[in-house]
Design a protein around this motif. Structure first.
Motif, PDB file in Angstrom:
ATOM      1  N   TYR A 105       0.766  -1.282  -0.193  1.00 16.27           N
ATOM      2  CA  TYR A 105       0.047   0.054   0.070  1.00 16.27           C
ATOM      3  C   TYR A 105       0.898   1.125   0.029  1.00 16.27           C
ATOM      4  O   TYR A 105       0.578   2.061  -0.545  1.00 16.27           O
ATOM      5  N   PHE A 165       3.110   1.382  -3.561  1.00 19.16           N
ATOM      6  CA  PHE A 165       2.364   1.509  -4.747  1.00 19.16           C
ATOM      7  C   PHE A 165       0.975   2.576  -4.643  1.00 19.16           C
ATOM      8  O   PHE A 165       0.056   2.318  -5.154  1.00 19.16           O
ATOM      9  N   LYS A 166       1.234   3.429  -3.582  1.00 16.96           N
ATOM     10  CA  LYS A 166       0.188   4.361  -3.317  1.00 16.96           C
ATOM     11  C   LYS A 166      -0.329   4.932  -4.398  1.00 16.96           C
ATOM     12  O   LYS A 166      -1.713   4.856  -4.464  1.00 16.96           O
ATOM     13  N   ASN A 167       0.209   5.726  -5.004  1.00 12.12           N
ATOM     14  CA  ASN A 167      -0.235   6.460  -6.204  1.00 12.12           C
ATOM     15  C   ASN A 167      -1.151   5.609  -7.367  1.00 12.12           C
ATOM     16  O   ASN A 167      -1.907   5.744  -7.742  1.00 12.12           O
ATOM     17  N   GLU A 168      -0.367   4.358  -7.417  1.00 15.48           N
ATOM     18  CA  GLU A 168      -0.905   3.515  -8.526  1.00 15.48           C
ATOM     19  C   GLU A 168      -2.119   2.907  -7.963  1.00 15.48           C
ATOM     20  O   GLU A 168      -3.151   2.703  -8.865  1.00 15.48           O
ATOM     21  N   ARG A 223      -4.321   4.129  -5.796  1.00 15.21           N
ATOM     22  CA  ARG A 223      -5.446   5.116  -5.710  1.00 15.21           C
ATOM     23  C   ARG A 223      -5.727   5.357  -7.361  1.00 15.21           C
ATOM     24  O   ARG A 223      -7.105   5.347  -7.578  1.00 15.21           O
ATOM     25  N   THR A 224      -5.076   5.228  -8.360  1.00 15.67           N
ATOM     26  CA  THR A 224      -5.338   5.626  -9.823  1.00 15.67           C
ATOM     27  C   THR A 224      -6.214   4.512 -10.170  1.00 15.67           C
ATOM     28  O   THR A 224      -7.137   4.351 -10.719  1.00 15.67           O
ATOM     29  N   LYS A 230      -9.673   4.447  -8.678  1.00 16.48           N
ATOM     30  CA  LYS A 230     -10.240   5.503  -8.960  1.00 16.48           C
ATOM     31  C   LYS A 230     -11.050   5.269 -10.504  1.00 16.48           C
ATOM     32  O   LYS A 230     -12.098   5.493 -10.846  1.00 16.48           O
ATOM     33  N   GLN A 242     -13.286   5.924  -5.017  1.00 16.19           N
ATOM     34  CA  GLN A 242     -12.477   7.104  -4.786  1.00 16.19           C
ATOM     35  C   GLN A 242     -12.821   7.851  -3.277  1.00 16.19           C
ATOM     36  O   GLN A 242     -12.190   8.576  -2.768  1.00 16.19           O
TER      37      GLN A 242
END
Length: 180
Positions: A94, A97-100, A102-103, A106, A111
């Protein structure tokens, strides 16, 4: 069908390329992306930009493959596996790869922050830990702003919380512990 370039708009132009080895590649494009590559419905203008289009799509696919092959150093789970299975290998995934993630969530329409319920056996555990974290943050903020009276008050609250147990010794039978 969604555009292969922007992944946002509906595709209206469909191209297919056949390699010498018999491998077919298809590209679906919206009119905006087609215009950016110089592709229109005019057959004379389409020939010059198709080669560049397939090179750019291939390069984008290679970049995506490189991103998806990144691995978690703790458990070895790759980003591609996380996207494929929708599960992470460990808690560190988590953070790494936080940004990936979330994307990815989303793009699946997820979201919002989780607002569900907490299991009854963890409710007191959760609230005491949250109280400690909130008080610690408030104390740090007060010290940073040189408000030492508030910082001392928060410190005293923290000490009081530390004297009480996390689960308060209640409902141990629900936690699966035997009284021997």
């Amino acid at each position: 069908m969604v555009c292969d370039c922007c992944h946002e708009r509906e595709a209206v132009i469909f191209l297919e390329q056949m390699s010498a080895g018999g491998v077919k590649r298809k590209i679906n494009m919206c009119s905006v992306c087609a215009d950016s590559y110089g592709i229109s419905s005019d057959p004379k203008s389409i020939e010059s930009s198709i080669g560049r289009l397939f090179r750019d799509i291939t390069a984008a696919a290679e970049r995506l493959k490189a991103v998806n092959s990144r691995m978690c150093p703790v458990c070895g789970t790759s980003l591609g596996e996380i996207k494929k299975t929708s599960t992470v290998g460990c808690p560190e995934c988590y953070a790494i790869f936080k940004n990936e993630i979330r994307t990815f969530l989303k793009s699946r329409g997820m979201q919002d922050v989780y607002r569900g319920t907490m299991p009854a056996r963890l409710s007191s555990f959760h609230s005491v830990l949250n109280d400690r974290i909130v008080l610690k943050n408030k104390m740090d903020y007060a010290v940073a702003n040189e408000d030492y009276e508030k910082a001392a008050l928060y410190r005293d609250y923290l000490r009081a919380l530390e004297k009480s147990s996390v689960a308060n010794g209640e409902n141990t039978s629900e936690l699966g512990e035997d009284k021997a």
